[in-house]
Design an enzyme around this catalytic site. Structure first.
Site, short mmCIF file in Angstrom:
data_model
loop_
_atom_site.label_atom_id
_atom_site.label_comp_id
_atom_site.label_asym_id
_atom_site.label_seq_id
_atom_site.Cartn_x
_atom_site.Cartn_y
_atom_site.Cartn_z
N CYS C 131 -8.56 -11.17 1.45
CA CYS C 131 -7.42 -11.98 1.17
C CYS C 131 -7.97 -13.27 0.32
O CYS C 131 -8.28 -13.94 1.15
CB CYS C 131 -6.51 -12.50 2.17
SG CYS C 131 -5.05 -13.38 1.36
N GLY C 245 -3.88 -1.73 -10.37
CA GLY C 245 -3.27 -1.50 -11.82
C GLY C 245 -2.63 -0.15 -11.87
O GLY C 245 -2.63 0.14 -12.95
C1 LIG Z 1 2.39 -9.91 -4.18
C2 LIG Z 1 1.20 -9.61 -3.48
C3 LIG Z 1 0.97 -9.42 -2.29
C4 LIG Z 1 -0.18 -8.99 -1.57
N1 LIG Z 1 -0.28 -9.16 -0.43
C5 LIG Z 1 -1.37 -8.33 0.24
C6 LIG Z 1 -1.82 -8.54 1.69
O1 LIG Z 1 -0.96 -9.12 2.25
N2 LIG Z 1 -2.71 -7.94 2.06
C7 LIG Z 1 -3.60 -7.04 1.36
O2 LIG Z 1 -4.60 -6.40 1.93
N3 LIG Z 1 -3.33 -6.97 0.18
C8 LIG Z 1 -2.34 -7.64 -0.43
N4 LIG Z 1 -2.14 -7.67 -1.88
C9 LIG Z 1 -3.18 -7.00 -2.68
C10 LIG Z 1 -2.65 -5.62 -2.99
O3 LIG Z 1 -2.49 -4.89 -1.81
C11 LIG Z 1 -3.61 -4.55 -3.93
O4 LIG Z 1 -4.92 -4.60 -3.13
C12 LIG Z 1 -3.89 -5.55 -5.16
O5 LIG Z 1 -2.64 -5.86 -5.82
C13 LIG Z 1 -4.27 -4.50 -6.24
O6 LIG Z 1 -3.64 -3.27 -6.62
P1 LIG Z 1 -2.48 -3.46 -7.80
O7 LIG Z 1 -3.07 -3.72 -9.09
O8 LIG Z 1 -1.81 -1.96 -7.78
O9 LIG Z 1 -1.32 -4.43 -7.35
C14 LIG Z 1 -1.13 -8.17 -2.49
C15 LIG Z 1 -0.89 -8.11 -3.79
C16 LIG Z 1 0.22 -8.75 -4.30
C17 LIG Z 1 0.48 -8.37 -5.79
#
Ligand SMILES: Cc1cc2nc3c(=O)[nH]c(=O)nc-3n(C[C@H](O)[C@H](O)[C@H](O)COP(=O)(O)O)c2cc1C
Ligand SMILES: Cc1cc2nc3c(=O)[nH]c(=O)nc-3n(C[C@H](O)[C@H](O)[C@H](O)COP(=O)(O)OP(=O)(O)OC[C@H]3O[C@@H](n4cnc5c(N)ncnc54)[C@H](O)[C@@H]3O)c2cc1C
Ligand SMILES: Cc1cc2nc3c(=O)[nH]c(=O)nc-3n(C[C@H](O)[C@H](O)[C@H](O)COP(=O)(O)OP(=O)(O)OC[C@H]3O[C@@H](n4cnc5c(N)ncnc54)[C@H](O)[C@@H]3O)c2cc1C
Ligand SMILES: Cc1cc2nc3c(=O)[nH]c(=O)nc-3n(C[C@H](O)[C@H](O)[C@H](O)COP(=O)(O)O)c2cc1C
Ligand code: FES
Ligand code: FES
Lengths: 305, 262, 305, 262
Positions: C131, C245
């Site tokens: 994170c 993505g």
């Molecule tokens: C608003 C938001 C909050 C997130 N909170 C967490 C979290 O609490 N723990 C975690 O491991 N990843 C968190 N992520 C990361 C996502 O789980 C993921 O790894 C990342 O967004 C990439 O995937 P995506 O492009 O489909 O969003 C968060 C992402 C977003 C956008």
């Protein structure tokens, strides 16, 4: 309208304005010279050079990605000697500064190139230790602080021009790498090069690029680039050329605020051959609108929350 | 004066067969300069969705109305968006780009061979050739996909169509028609455009009959003007080979220069 | 239509299909439960948990970027105990598997959380060591192979559930990190978490996020994510959950081909509350179109050029 | 049944003052459910250019024609694209979202205070209030930016306009009108929407006169439904404070719950 001053100084070289072309996206200037007045650029950074001529990678060498592109040109170029003999004379006809971008497989190659270019009319040498598209050398040098430091130190010994080190974003700690380059004697830093990426064609089930992976550039990477420029600006005292996804004058302002002294336009050229001019005009408009008389007034002026 | 990209207004648009669109735009500068075999690099949408331009051949020019015609097949994101544009909309076009076909009045018996989306640039080409002896062979997947037959017919009486499944015209590949012709008739140049397998066959056949041929290559592109070096193709040198660039050194090459990788 | 088999097995846990929600983008499922049938998900990965409740970062916590977003939520959550007591009972009503995502400031915190969750009804524990939005711990653990190895080893001792380690993309060598996690006893890996980025408002001259920097997610990062999944798949023998993505079924196929056994949908949920269902349907359509009977037939099946 | 986002057709569009657009779309489901103070989360374009939805307040509902009206100011990328949409185009809308204003017939003397783009949701609110004694104060930058005056006038006789530069109506802030009123007239609730500095003033003034107030907050959003937790706002708890979320717990809060950071 008030007069504005766009002049900047990078490692002792004065540019008319902070807009430069990103290496590899502008050839040696000839093609774009038919679309824009090359005199209006702050500097022209040419296609990455190697000691011997290189054919580059097999095609396809480009793939489109969301708000970006992947490329795997693999440094196709006619070699540094050819450049000195045939391309510099053309570039010298313009007032823009000339930046040679060099890549090598060994420290010795970098040093030889630096020597060859030291006696030429280039204004700056950009040492690319971050090309993700060649198997040997290249990025391997750029991802480890110790090697960055030592290669910079070595090349510096052979280099009579200002030496700029181009950093790879594919690293855990960009600050550490930047400090290593500064400590090794770099006169300036440029960042970011491309992020390593891959696109798979789900119909053929093969990567689109013949080289399987390539370098991600364009708007998609802008937030990563701005972050890295800001991080690096906070730990080094040498000027930074910022790049990564710059399409407009507003984008350029973001990099300048983050701490870049100049901005390079790359992928945008591929989409709009007049992109560099639009970035320059957008930058000037921002300055007029905000009554900024000297571009230096905004460099590094982001206020952190 | 400097070259530039042009915002050109769409004056005509029609889906001529499913998924293939005939589009015309008004652009004086391009209409004045274009040569057969050259292409346009088209921005299919504003914004970030399809960020690169798409290379599309010039199909025809109406110099009087300063109209450029191009025909494209919907494949992916970009062409999908281009197909959504309407008459009256503007599109951002860079062109004309590349080197077109080598035309010479000394060629009295030219043969034009096109396959699939490769037939489009041949229309402007045949119109630009003065010889009355020209022959045109066009190949399509099936009857449904046959396009431009009337347009070619108007300017060329020696026109034959082939379809892979025989649902229209000759059954089989267009290169079969070509080989038959080369066996019996005098042909002094072959101009070809089409998918790579077809171009290979054209090339080999011309070699066999010792006839010069010009072929138009395809490659994924960036800038379209020779600066980014992504659109490489293997071209013979006296010693060996080198990577030239489809956008600037081509898209049309002499067949005997080109090396097709396996 | 032929029957297709979408079932996969992640570290001994069988999912009905490979689509899971990405942590932090789906809350605890309640809100999206009003838009989609939660039974149709392969698994639900909940908002990142910490041992004690956390308020998270100051707003603004989100900024738009080209084809992506930056977030700096900073792990706002009610704490792992609250989750066990109040959220698991809700989630247990559905057939989807439950994944708890945990973050800590110290190894001990991770271990305590793993223990607490070991006695709960969660099916998998995702250890978030990536994170970018909290000052302490978090990403610091995830960017060094040695610490990745040792924290995985420690937590594993306290963990009776399958343990999945979530990797940060902000590293020089993702393969090394992945191997370190596998070697430490990880039962699965998930990647990628967000790339660190920054957006500056050129009018206020301040970063848009109150936290200055945030995590980049969305389509912009997809090529980086696919590349990393492919690299990791080539060096580990444990299953991978791929993300970064994914907006469509086609995107999901790309990750599966690259070597992911399951795919997480994150940012897409924020844009379209039915995104997970669309990804699932798109995936099924691809299988029908290509006459693929079992999802396992495409996992890792990219053919390298 | 599950909630969903709706592709809704634009039935009306007008630039009412420079840069501010009045738009109406047809959507039965939203028109049936919407309450004053709720908002829509609008996808301003297809594709990747402005990827997030934009929160825009519901300004009015025409239940008969199943029309929702909203008014927005062009600020950045998203609203710029939304303004390019034409009557007949579809837009992807999620809504109605959030908690609206607390309406109660026992409030016989409500006062509505709006500033800038904050005046829009107050139109639906005033229409939903049964009291004939309502007062509405609307503040704008200058005469040119005054909007919706007629619409409010139709449903409220006690309407006053203020402009920052005095080019129309009262010169100064709308909160000055409000304070004057609270000094002399009975008011049993204040409903406010507008920029944060205005809301702070409204809040402090209401505190001073011990009058309950409901204020509508703004924050950058992602999901709009309470799942992503980005749209935090500081809300008092018995002990201290916690971050609640504008999209789900608001956008309307009781003034005395809200903590404005310095
Ligand atoms: C608003 C938001 C909050 C997130 N909170 C967490 C979290 O609490 N723990 C975690 O491991 N990843 C968190 N992520 C990361 C996502 O789980 C993921 O790894 C990342 O967004 C990439 O995937 P995506 O492009 O489909 O969003 C968060 C992402 C977003 C956008
Ligand atoms: C010189 C030249 C002339 C052409 N003329 C025509 C024509 O007249 N009519 C026609 O229908 N098509 C023509 N093509 C092919 C056309 O360029 C592609 O079909 C089109 O670019 C695909 O874009 P997309 O948005 O549909 O696909 P996407 O998959 O979204 O494209 C992604 C990227 O890959 C590139 N790409 C994908 N396929 C090809 C391809 N076959 N060739 C080159 N780039 C590709 C795109 O340009 C884009 O950069 C020509 C190609 C070249 C090189
Ligand atoms: C509950 C609520 C109701 C609103 N109602 C209205 C209304 O009725 N009419 C109106 O004109 N405006 C309204 N706004 C403000 C409106 O949402 C922003 O002006 C708009 O999102 C800006 O988008 P953009 O594309 O112009 O700017 P961009 O700068 O391109 O936006 C980038 C990102 O920042 C967000 N953003 C930027 N400014 C704001 C802001 N002030 N508030 C929230 N998000 C912001 C955008 O939503 C987007 O995610 C409302 C905001 C909220 C939270
Ligand atoms: C087609 C292409 C070729 C490139 N070639 C080089 C190169 O030869 N040397 C180099 O240092 N960087 C090269 N780059 C990287 C760019 O100089 C730049 O660092 C990167 O693209 C990020 O900027 P952008 O997003 O504006 O393109 C290349 C980029 C592209 C797109
Ligand atoms: S597309 Fe750039 S060189 Fe051909
Ligand atoms: S916008 Fe996602 S919780 Fe409010």
């Amino acid at each position: 309208m008030t007069e504005i001053n766009m002049k900047i100084n990078i490692a002792g070289v004065e540019w008319n304005n902070p807009v430069v072309t990103a290496s590899g996206t502008f050839g040696f200037g000839r093609e774009y010279g038919e679309y824009i007045d090359l005199n209006k650029l702050g500097a022209i950074c040419v296609k990455g050079l190697t000691l011997a001529p290189r054919q580059g990678n097999q095609p396809p060498r480009i793939a489109e990605t969301p708000a970006g592109i992947l490329n795997s040109v693999g440094l196709q170029n006619p070699g540094v000697k050819y450049f000195v003999e045939h391309e510099i004379p053309f570039l010298k006809k313009y007032t823009s500064k000339i930046i040679a971008n060099i890549s090598g497989n060994t420290v010795e190659e970098y040093c030889s190139m630096a020597e060859l270019l030291s006696d030429s009319d280039v204004d700056l040498i950009e040492m690319n230790i971050s090309c993700p598209n060649i198997k040997e050398g290249g990025v391997a040098f750029g991802t480890n602080a110790r090697t960055v430091n030592s290669i910079t130190r070595e090349v510096k010994k052979h280099c009579k021009k200002a030496l700029m080190v181009k950093l790879s974003p594919n690293v855990t700690d960009i600050k550490e790498i930047a400090k290593a380059a500064e400590d090794g004697g770099a006169d300036a830093l440029s960042l970011i090069n491309t992020l390593l990426g891959m696109v798979i064609d789900i119909n053929t089930r093969r990567p689109i690029l013949a080289n399987n992976v390539g370098g991600l550039s364009g708007p998609a990477i802008k937030p990563v680039a701005v972050r890295m420029v800001w991080q690096v600006a906070s730990v080094v005292n040498i000027p930074i050329i910022g790049m990564g996804g710059i399409m407009t004058g507003e984008d350029a302002v973001e990099f300048l605020l983050a701490g870049a002294s100049a901005v390079a336009v790359g992928t945008a050229n591929l989409i709009d051959p007049t992109a560099c001019m639009k970035v320059l005009e957008g930058l000037e408009n921002y300055m007029y609108r905000n009554n900024i008389k000297d571009i230096k007034e905004i460099i590094g002026k982001v206020e952190i929350n | 004066m400097y070259k530039q990209n042009y915002l050109s207004k769409i004056s005509y648009k029609k889906e001529i067969v499913p998924g293939i669109f005939d589009m015309r735009v008004v652009c004086k500068e391009i209409a004045q300069q274009a040569k057969p075999g050259q292409f346009l690099n088209i921005k299919c949408c504003e914004g970030l969705t399809a960020i690169l331009r798409r290379p599309i051949s010039i199909c025809d020019i109406d110099t009087k109305n300063q109209e450029i015609r191009f025909i494209f097949q919907v494949k992916g994101n970009g062409t999908k968006l281009l197909a959504l544009k309407k008459v009256g909309d503007n599109i951002d076009i860079l062109g004309p780009l590349g080197n077109g076909y080598y035309i010479n009045d000394q060629y009295t018996n030219p043969l034009l061979v096109g396959g699939g989306i490769g037939v489009f640039p041949l229309l402007m080409l045949i119109k630009s050739i003065s010889s009355q002896n020209s022959t045109v062979y066009l190949g399509f997947k099936n009857k449904e996909m046959v396009v431009l037959e009337k347009d070619f017919h108007k300017v060329c009486s020696n026109l034959q169509i082939a379809t892979d499944d025989g649902s229209y015209g000759h059954k089989g590949y267009v290169t079969q028609l070509m080989e038959k012709k080369l066996q019996k008739d005098p042909v002094d140049i072959v101009y070809a455009c089409g998918p790579e397998p077809m171009l290979r066959l054209v090339n080999n056949t011309c070699k066999k009959y010792n006839i010069p041929c010009q072929i138009s290559l395809e490659q994924r592109m960036g800038c379209g003007i020779g600066a980014c070096l992504v659109c490489a193709c293997k071209i013979k040198t006296t010693q060996d080979w080198e990577y030239k660039h489809v956008c600037k050194d081509g898209p049309v090459f002499w067949g005997n220069e080109v090396i097709f990788d396996d």
